[in-house]
Design an enzyme around this catalytic site. Structure first.
Site, short mmCIF file in Angstrom:
data_model
loop_
_atom_site.label_atom_id
_atom_site.label_comp_id
_atom_site.label_asym_id
_atom_site.label_seq_id
_atom_site.Cartn_x
_atom_site.Cartn_y
_atom_site.Cartn_z
N ASP A 63 -11.13 3.31 3.95
CA ASP A 63 -11.41 1.80 3.84
C ASP A 63 -12.62 1.47 3.67
OD1 ASP A 63 -9.18 0.07 3.73
OD2 ASP A 63 -8.85 -0.37 5.83
N LYS A 99 0.89 -1.24 -0.08
CA LYS A 99 0.12 -0.05 -0.03
C LYS A 99 0.84 1.20 -0.04
CE LYS A 99 -3.75 -2.18 2.20
NZ LYS A 99 -4.60 -2.65 3.53
N GLN A 120 -4.57 -1.70 9.75
CA GLN A 120 -4.45 -2.74 9.18
C GLN A 120 -4.99 -3.80 9.84
OE1 GLN A 120 -3.24 -3.34 5.90
NE2 GLN A 120 -3.85 -5.63 6.26
#
Ligand code: NDP
Length: 284
Positions: free
Chosen positions: A120, A53, A97
């Site tokens: 997200d 990422k 994460q």
């Protein structure tokens, strides 16, 4: 006839090229999109995802900041860090994460991220906005899948989409996104009876389970579009999807590979969402 491969890697490259141009424009206006990534513990897969990422952020000109913490941190400590990032105007997107260590409540963590920085798309506010058709950050994997299917020019309206898997991050939201596009959507999961009889009805079959090669040729209607979300590590160290690629490519019209399928698109939509978050700041 062998299926055409939908290359997530190639589509991602094309979209990232456009995103890099958007970042340039923002920078000329004095805005540098910024993503903060929080990584807790030392799970090797999580470290590798985060690295991917960050690399992608650098590629398009997004400034990414990595905050790593040991697995022993308290939930309260993590919530405070998120609140600091919520208040930091140079941070447009916040990503924690997953998975987190078991003593930390994931939903509580997600709910602490400001919905305006939840790139997200996991915050219940964004999930709710998506459900009722309001402007929202769409969850990256489902959004990436939708973009992939649209890229092959399929008319989604009226198609039967079968989703195998009902997780909050992939299965449930991907079904919603296709419902918004007027598909008829069926969800399957571990308690579904006679899975193959249902998946064989799919015009578009989306599989997000996490079981290597669960879906063989006998689960697929000839000519179906097959999207394989699963990422499974085999004993030989190689990655494979939830779909038996070699078998299913002989039946499907389109199929996504693993790796280089849905994965690169997930990251691309994260970049997209972060840029959108930075643009929103201009309008506030
Ligand atoms: P979860 O483990 O959260 O969910 C798995 C789902 O599969 C559950 O709904 C479960 O049903 C269902 N399931 C399990 N076994 C079966 C079975 N035999 N038949 C039918 N359904 C079954 O996984 P995620 O949704 O988080 O991820 C799924 C896969 O996608 C994983 O391999 C993951 O690594 C990958 N992934 C890939 C991404 C990418 O960018 N490429 C991003 C995110 C995930 P039930 O609800 O009944 O338990």
């Amino acid at each position: 006839m062998t299926a055409q491969i939908i290359s997530g890697a190639e589509l991602a490259k094309e979209i990232r090229g456009q995103l890099a141009k958007e970042v340039e424009v923002l920078k000329q206006k004095g805005i540098e999109p910024g993503l903060a990534v929080i990584l807790v513990g030392d799970d090797p897969a999580s470290h590798s995802y985060v690295k991917g990422k960050q690399k992608a952020c650098a590629e398009v000109g997004i400034r990414s900041t990595l905050l790593t913490f040991p697995a022993t941190i308290t939930e309260q400590f993590l919530l405070e860090k998120i609140q600091e990032l919520n208040a930091d105007p140079s941070v447009h997107g916040i990503l924690v994460q997953l998975p987190l260590p078991s003593h930390i409540n994931e939903l509580k963590v997600i709910e602490t991220i400001s919905p305006e920085k939840d790139v997200d798309g996991f915050h219940p506010i964004n999930v709710g906005r998506m459900m009722v058709g309001q402007k929202a950050f769409l969850p990256c994997t489902p959004y990436g899948i939708l973009v992939m299917v649209k890229s092959i020019g399929v008319d989604i309206a009226g198609k039967h989409v079968v989703v195998v898997g009902r997780s909050n991050i992939v299965g449930k939201p991907v079904g919603q996104l296709f419902l918004r596009e007027h598909a008829t959507v069926t969800y399957c999961h571990s308690k579904t009876n006679n899975l193959a009889a249902i998946t064989r009805q799919a015009d578009i079959l989306i599989v997000a389970v996490g079981k290597a090669r669960l879906i063989g040729a006998d689960y697929v209607k000839p000519g179906a579009v097959v999207i394989d979300v699963g990422v499974n590590r085999l004993e030989n160290g190689k990655l494979c999807g939830d779909v038996n690629f070699d078998e299913v490519k002989e039946v499907a019209s389109y199929i996504t590979p693993v790796p280089k399928g849905v994965g690169p698109m997930t990251i691309t939509m994260l970049l997209h969402n972060t840029i959108e978050a930075a643009k929103e700041l201009m309008h506030r």
